[in-house]
Every structure is written in C-alpha cells, then in structure tokens.
Design a protein around this motif. Structure first.
Motif, PDB file in Angstrom:
ATOM      1  N   HIS A  27       0.832  -1.212   0.000  1.00 51.20           N
ATOM      2  CA  HIS A  27       0.000   0.000   0.000  1.00 51.20           C
ATOM      3  C   HIS A  27       0.863   1.258   0.000  1.00 51.20           C
ATOM      4  CE1 HIS A  27      -3.343   2.710   1.018  1.00 51.20           C
ATOM      5  NE2 HIS A  27      -2.491   3.286   1.841  1.00 51.20           N
ATOM      6  N   TYR A  28       1.880   1.272   0.831  1.00 49.08           N
ATOM      7  CA  TYR A  28       2.728   2.458   0.929  1.00 49.08           C
ATOM      8  C   TYR A  28       3.667   2.589  -0.261  1.00 49.08           C
ATOM      9  CZ  TYR A  28       0.766   3.071   5.541  1.00 49.08           C
ATOM     10  OH  TYR A  28      -0.119   3.277   6.579  1.00 49.08           O
ATOM     11  N   ALA A  29       4.021   1.465  -0.882  1.00 52.95           N
ATOM     12  CA  ALA A  29       4.814   1.528  -2.113  1.00 52.95           C
ATOM     13  C   ALA A  29       4.012   2.216  -3.215  1.00 52.95           C
ATOM     14  CB  ALA A  29       5.231   0.134  -2.545  1.00 52.95           C
ATOM     15  N   ALA A  30       2.730   1.894  -3.306  1.00 52.89           N
ATOM     16  CA  ALA A  30       1.874   2.545  -4.305  1.00 52.89           C
ATOM     17  C   ALA A  30       1.756   4.042  -4.025  1.00 52.89           C
ATOM     18  CB  ALA A  30       0.496   1.889  -4.306  1.00 52.89           C
ATOM     19  N   SER A  42      13.358  12.634 -14.450  1.00 56.12           N
ATOM     20  CA  SER A  42      14.063  11.917 -15.523  1.00 56.12           C
ATOM     21  C   SER A  42      15.160  11.037 -14.936  1.00 56.12           C
ATOM     22  CB  SER A  42      14.658  12.900 -16.522  1.00 56.12           C
ATOM     23  OG  SER A  42      15.574  13.776 -15.880  1.00 56.12           O
ATOM     24  N   THR A  43      15.638  11.414 -13.727  1.00 52.60           N
ATOM     25  CA  THR A  43      16.633  10.608 -13.025  1.00 52.60           C
ATOM     26  C   THR A  43      16.154  10.393 -11.597  1.00 52.60           C
ATOM     27  OG1 THR A  43      17.872  12.601 -12.432  1.00 52.60           O
ATOM     28  CG2 THR A  43      18.580  11.412 -14.409  1.00 52.60           C
ATOM     29  N   LEU A  44      16.203   9.162 -11.146  1.00 52.17           N
ATOM     30  CA  LEU A  44      15.627   8.795  -9.856  1.00 52.17           C
ATOM     31  C   LEU A  44      16.555   7.842  -9.122  1.00 52.17           C
ATOM     32  CD1 LEU A  44      13.177   8.497  -7.849  1.00 52.17           C
ATOM     33  CD2 LEU A  44      12.325   6.716  -9.385  1.00 52.17           C
ATOM     34  N   LEU A  45      16.780   8.120  -7.837  1.00 49.37           N
ATOM     35  CA  LEU A  45      17.558   7.237  -6.972  1.00 49.37           C
ATOM     36  C   LEU A  45      16.657   6.709  -5.870  1.00 49.37           C
ATOM     37  CD1 LEU A  45      20.251   6.025  -5.840  1.00 49.37           C
ATOM     38  CD2 LEU A  45      20.502   8.160  -4.549  1.00 49.37           C
ATOM     39  N   GLU A  46      16.699   5.401  -5.664  1.00 45.84           N
ATOM     40  CA  GLU A  46      16.033   4.799  -4.514  1.00 45.84           C
ATOM     41  C   GLU A  46      17.086   4.234  -3.572  1.00 45.84           C
ATOM     42  OE1 GLU A  46      12.845   1.306  -3.257  1.00 45.84           O
ATOM     43  OE2 GLU A  46      13.234   1.688  -5.387  1.00 45.84           O
ATOM     44  N   THR A  47      17.012   4.601  -2.315  1.00 48.54           N
ATOM     45  CA  THR A  47      17.896   4.033  -1.308  1.00 48.54           C
ATOM     46  C   THR A  47      17.105   3.044  -0.458  1.00 48.54           C
ATOM     47  OG1 THR A  47      17.453   5.877   0.223  1.00 48.54           O
ATOM     48  CG2 THR A  47      19.365   6.079  -1.232  1.00 48.54           C
ATOM     49  N   ALA A  48      17.823   2.090   0.142  1.00 49.40           N
ATOM     50  CA  ALA A  48      17.195   1.056   0.970  1.00 49.40           C
ATOM     51  C   ALA A  48      16.030   0.405   0.233  1.00 49.40           C
ATOM     52  CB  ALA A  48      16.745   1.639   2.312  1.00 49.40           C
ATOM     53  N   VAL A 111      15.023  11.584  -4.975  1.00 51.86           N
ATOM     54  CA  VAL A 111      15.506  10.454  -4.170  1.00 51.86           C
ATOM     55  C   VAL A 111      14.315   9.957  -3.376  1.00 51.86           C
ATOM     56  CG1 VAL A 111      17.032   9.691  -2.314  1.00 51.86           C
ATOM     57  CG2 VAL A 111      17.855  11.362  -3.985  1.00 51.86           C
ATOM     58  N   CYS A 112      14.089   8.644  -3.396  1.00 52.67           N
ATOM     59  CA  CYS A 112      12.995   8.077  -2.610  1.00 52.67           C
ATOM     60  C   CYS A 112      13.519   6.938  -1.745  1.00 52.67           C
ATOM     61  CB  CYS A 112      11.842   7.610  -3.490  1.00 52.67           C
ATOM     62  SG  CYS A 112      12.190   6.201  -4.568  1.00 52.67           S
ATOM     63  N   CYS A 113      12.807   6.683  -0.672  1.00 52.31           N
ATOM     64  CA  CYS A 113      13.236   5.649   0.276  1.00 52.31           C
ATOM     65  C   CYS A 113      12.014   5.180   1.056  1.00 52.31           C
ATOM     66  CB  CYS A 113      14.290   6.210   1.225  1.00 52.31           C
ATOM     67  SG  CYS A 113      14.911   5.008   2.438  1.00 52.31           S
ATOM     68  N   GLN A 114      11.726   3.898   0.992  1.00 54.04           N
ATOM     69  CA  GLN A 114      10.587   3.352   1.727  1.00 54.04           C
ATOM     70  C   GLN A 114      11.049   2.598   2.977  1.00 54.04           C
ATOM     71  OE1 GLN A 114       6.704   2.440   0.900  1.00 54.04           O
ATOM     72  NE2 GLN A 114       7.023   0.250   0.598  1.00 54.04           N
ATOM     73  N   PHE A 115      10.656   3.098   4.138  1.00 51.07           N
ATOM     74  CA  PHE A 115      10.890   2.440   5.423  1.00 51.07           C
ATOM     75  C   PHE A 115      12.351   2.018   5.602  1.00 51.07           C
ATOM     76  CE2 PHE A 115       6.307   1.481   4.545  1.00 51.07           C
ATOM     77  CZ  PHE A 115       5.800   2.391   5.462  1.00 51.07           C
ATOM     78  N   GLY A 116      13.246   2.920   5.212  1.00 47.42           N
ATOM     79  CA  GLY A 116      14.666   2.652   5.373  1.00 47.42           C
ATOM     80  C   GLY A 116      15.352   3.544   6.385  1.00 47.42           C
ATOM     81  N   VAL A 141      11.638  12.031  -1.115  1.00 47.17           N
ATOM     82  CA  VAL A 141      10.360  11.472  -0.666  1.00 47.17           C
ATOM     83  C   VAL A 141      10.643  10.173   0.078  1.00 47.17           C
ATOM     84  CG1 VAL A 141       8.073  10.644  -1.346  1.00 47.17           C
ATOM     85  CG2 VAL A 141       9.211  12.410  -2.706  1.00 47.17           C
ATOM     86  N   PHE A 142      10.180  10.075   1.324  1.00 48.63           N
ATOM     87  CA  PHE A 142      10.404   8.832   2.064  1.00 48.63           C
ATOM     88  C   PHE A 142       9.303   8.643   3.105  1.00 48.63           C
ATOM     89  CE2 PHE A 142      12.495  12.012   4.661  1.00 48.63           C
ATOM     90  CZ  PHE A 142      12.496  11.549   5.967  1.00 48.63           C
ATOM     91  N   ASN A 143       9.273   7.467   3.674  1.00 46.84           N
ATOM     92  CA  ASN A 143       8.310   7.196   4.736  1.00 46.84           C
ATOM     93  C   ASN A 143       8.963   6.415   5.862  1.00 46.84           C
ATOM     94  OD1 ASN A 143       8.405   4.618   3.558  1.00 46.84           O
ATOM     95  ND2 ASN A 143       6.412   4.822   2.589  1.00 46.84           N
ATOM     96  N   VAL A 144       8.340   6.493   7.020  1.00 48.85           N
ATOM     97  CA  VAL A 144       8.759   5.729   8.204  1.00 48.85           C
ATOM     98  C   VAL A 144       7.487   5.239   8.890  1.00 48.85           C
ATOM     99  CG1 VAL A 144      10.898   7.041   8.565  1.00 48.85           C
ATOM    100  CG2 VAL A 144       8.808   7.770   9.719  1.00 48.85           C
ATOM    101  N   TRP A 145       7.599   4.188   9.649  1.00 45.16           N
ATOM    102  CA  TRP A 145       6.441   3.709  10.391  1.00 45.16           C
ATOM    103  C   TRP A 145       6.136   4.615  11.571  1.00 45.16           C
ATOM    104  CZ3 TRP A 145       3.436   0.697   7.954  1.00 45.16           C
ATOM    105  CH2 TRP A 145       3.924  -0.320   7.108  1.00 45.16           C
TER     106      TRP A 145
END
Length: 270
Positions: A27-30, A42-48, A111-116, A141-145
């Motif tokens: 759900h949060y990935a969407a 045009s350029t995107l980095l995902e960490t964790a 730069v995006c990061c999901q729960f990292g 853009v990132f998220n945490v619990w």
C-alpha cells in the motif's frame, strides 16, 4: 539499534518479499509511486530498496525514458529485487550505503526511500547524502512507520513474544521499524541535513491477510525478529510463531484478518 536489526539474511529476504510486502508494504509503495510520478523525474535514486516493492510500483508509474538507480546495503534483499525485474533495462541495481552514496553531486531529480531511514545508523548523514545527490530543485520522498501502538499486528506480535521471553523480550519491532516516529525529531534531523521545505503527513491504512498464521509467519520469520527469537532459543521459533498466530486468531478471528497500520510520509526539498 541491535547489531542484528539490519541482518536480512538466510530465508528472511524471501519470506519478507512473499509475505510481508503484501501484508504491510505494498500500500505504501503505491503511495510513494504516485508521489514520485507526480514529480515527473528523468533521473531517480532509490535508497534502501529492499526486495523492490517501491521499485516495482514506481517503474509501473513512470515512462520508458527514465534513469532509475535502485540501491540497498543488503545484497541478498537487492538480489531478489533485481531478479523480479530482470527484464527492465531502465533500472541499475547497485549495493550502496545510504549514508555514503557513491554518486556525484546533483545527479538526481528525486531520491525516494521506503521504510529505510529507521535503519540508518546516522540519519542526519543519510539525509545530507540525499540532499547532496539531489539537483537544486530536487525532492526527497520517504516514509517511516508510526509508533508501534498504531500498527496493530506488530504490536500484538511484540506483546506475545514478551510473554514467551519475559527476561529478555524481543523488541526489534518497537526499537527499530517503529522507533523513529517523532515528527519534531524527523523535521529537526532534515533541517540539520540542509532541507528547508519539509512536510510530514500521517497516513493510516489497513493490513490484510488470509489467516492469522500468515501474519505470524511474516513477522516472526520474515524480519530480523527471527534473529532475536533464535538468539534466545532457536528451538522455540515455531512455537513462538504459533503463539503469535493464536493471539491474532483470538482477537481477530480465524481469517481473513485485518488491522490498522500507520506511517508517516515525508517530502523534503532544499
């Protein structure tokens, strides 16, 4: 943070991807994917990147011409992600530490990061690295619990395991995934790293599973919680998993089951 909190090895990555991603991460990935797509990078980095829940969602939402670099410190997790999207030539998979990124300054639009971020040993340094590799008008853009009490299944699993191991309760879930939820602290950390335009949104959702056993298996054997259980008594892993399943069954029924989850979604710009 315990030394085992970042150990996603052995059977954990596969169980994590097959069970935990649908249970709490999809759900949060969407949501992250919608936010990233709205920025038209045009350029995107995902960490964790983990096993690629966000990577799959984002690539489905973005056009063919993007340059997408997906990184994670944990190579077994990244290997699963890469295997699942082996035919997508837009993505470069690269092991990398989010607090010491091997990229040039101003290299990415987003730069995006999901729960990292909860796992970063130095969050300010990790945020500063995100800012360094962002272009001047870029977005992080990132998220945490949110706190564990707002994430019912995780809270229930932690309570049950505390009764099984009363002298040394496994606290991985409360300590790390749900241990970084103070909005004022997050805002201050980002400001110290150089971000100035920061928004933090509380985003509730519902976690659903076909059975209580599914939930218990996901948490007890698909996260570093497994490392904590086995460190105390490896022979009790199955019994502990069964006890968590029984507690969920008693509260939520035999299945399908559902419960509240909640996260914080953060957008930051220099």
């Amino acid at each position: 943070m315990s030394s085992t909190d970042k150990v996603f090895a052995g059977s954990i990555p596969k169980i994590y991807d097959e069970y935990l991603v649908p249970l709490i991460f999809a759900h949060y990935a969407a949501d992250i994917a919608r936010r990233v797509a709205a920025l038209s990078p045009s350029t995107l980095l995902e960490t964790a990147a983990g096993t690629g829940a966000v990577t799959r969602a984002v690539t489905a939402a973005l056009p063919p011409g993007i340059r997408y670099v997906a990184t994670d410190l944990n190579e077994p997790m990244l290997a699963i992600a890469a295997q699942r999207q082996a035919d997508d030539n837009r993505i470069t998979w690269r092991p990398a530490d989010a607090t010491a990124l091997p990229f040039d300054d101003a290299a990415f639009d987003v730069v995006c990061c999901q729960f990292g971020a909860m796992f970063f040993p130095d969050r300010i340094k990790g945020y500063a690295e995100a800012k360094r590799v962002l272009r001047p008008e870029g977005t992080f853009v990132f998220n945490v619990w949110d706190r564990i009490e707002e994430n019912v299944f995780a809270d229930e699993a932690t309570a049950v395991l505390g009764k099984i191991f009363p002298d040394d309760p496994p606290r991985f879930m409360a300590r790390t995934p749900h241990g970084y939820h103070d909005k004022a602290v997050i805002n201050a950390d980002l400001e110290q790293a150089g971000f100035r335009h920061i928004s933090i949104e509380t985003l509730p959702a519902v976690s659903r599973a076909p059975t209580p056993e599914y939930v218990a298996f996901a948490y007890c054997q698909g996260t570093p919680l497994r490392n904590e259980i086995e460190a105390r008594d490896a022979s009790k892993l199955e019994a502990a998993t069964d006890a968590v399943a029984e507690a969920i069954r008693m509260r939520h029924g035999p299945g399908p089951v559902e419960a509240r989850i909640q996260a914080l979604v953060i957008t930051a710009r220099p």
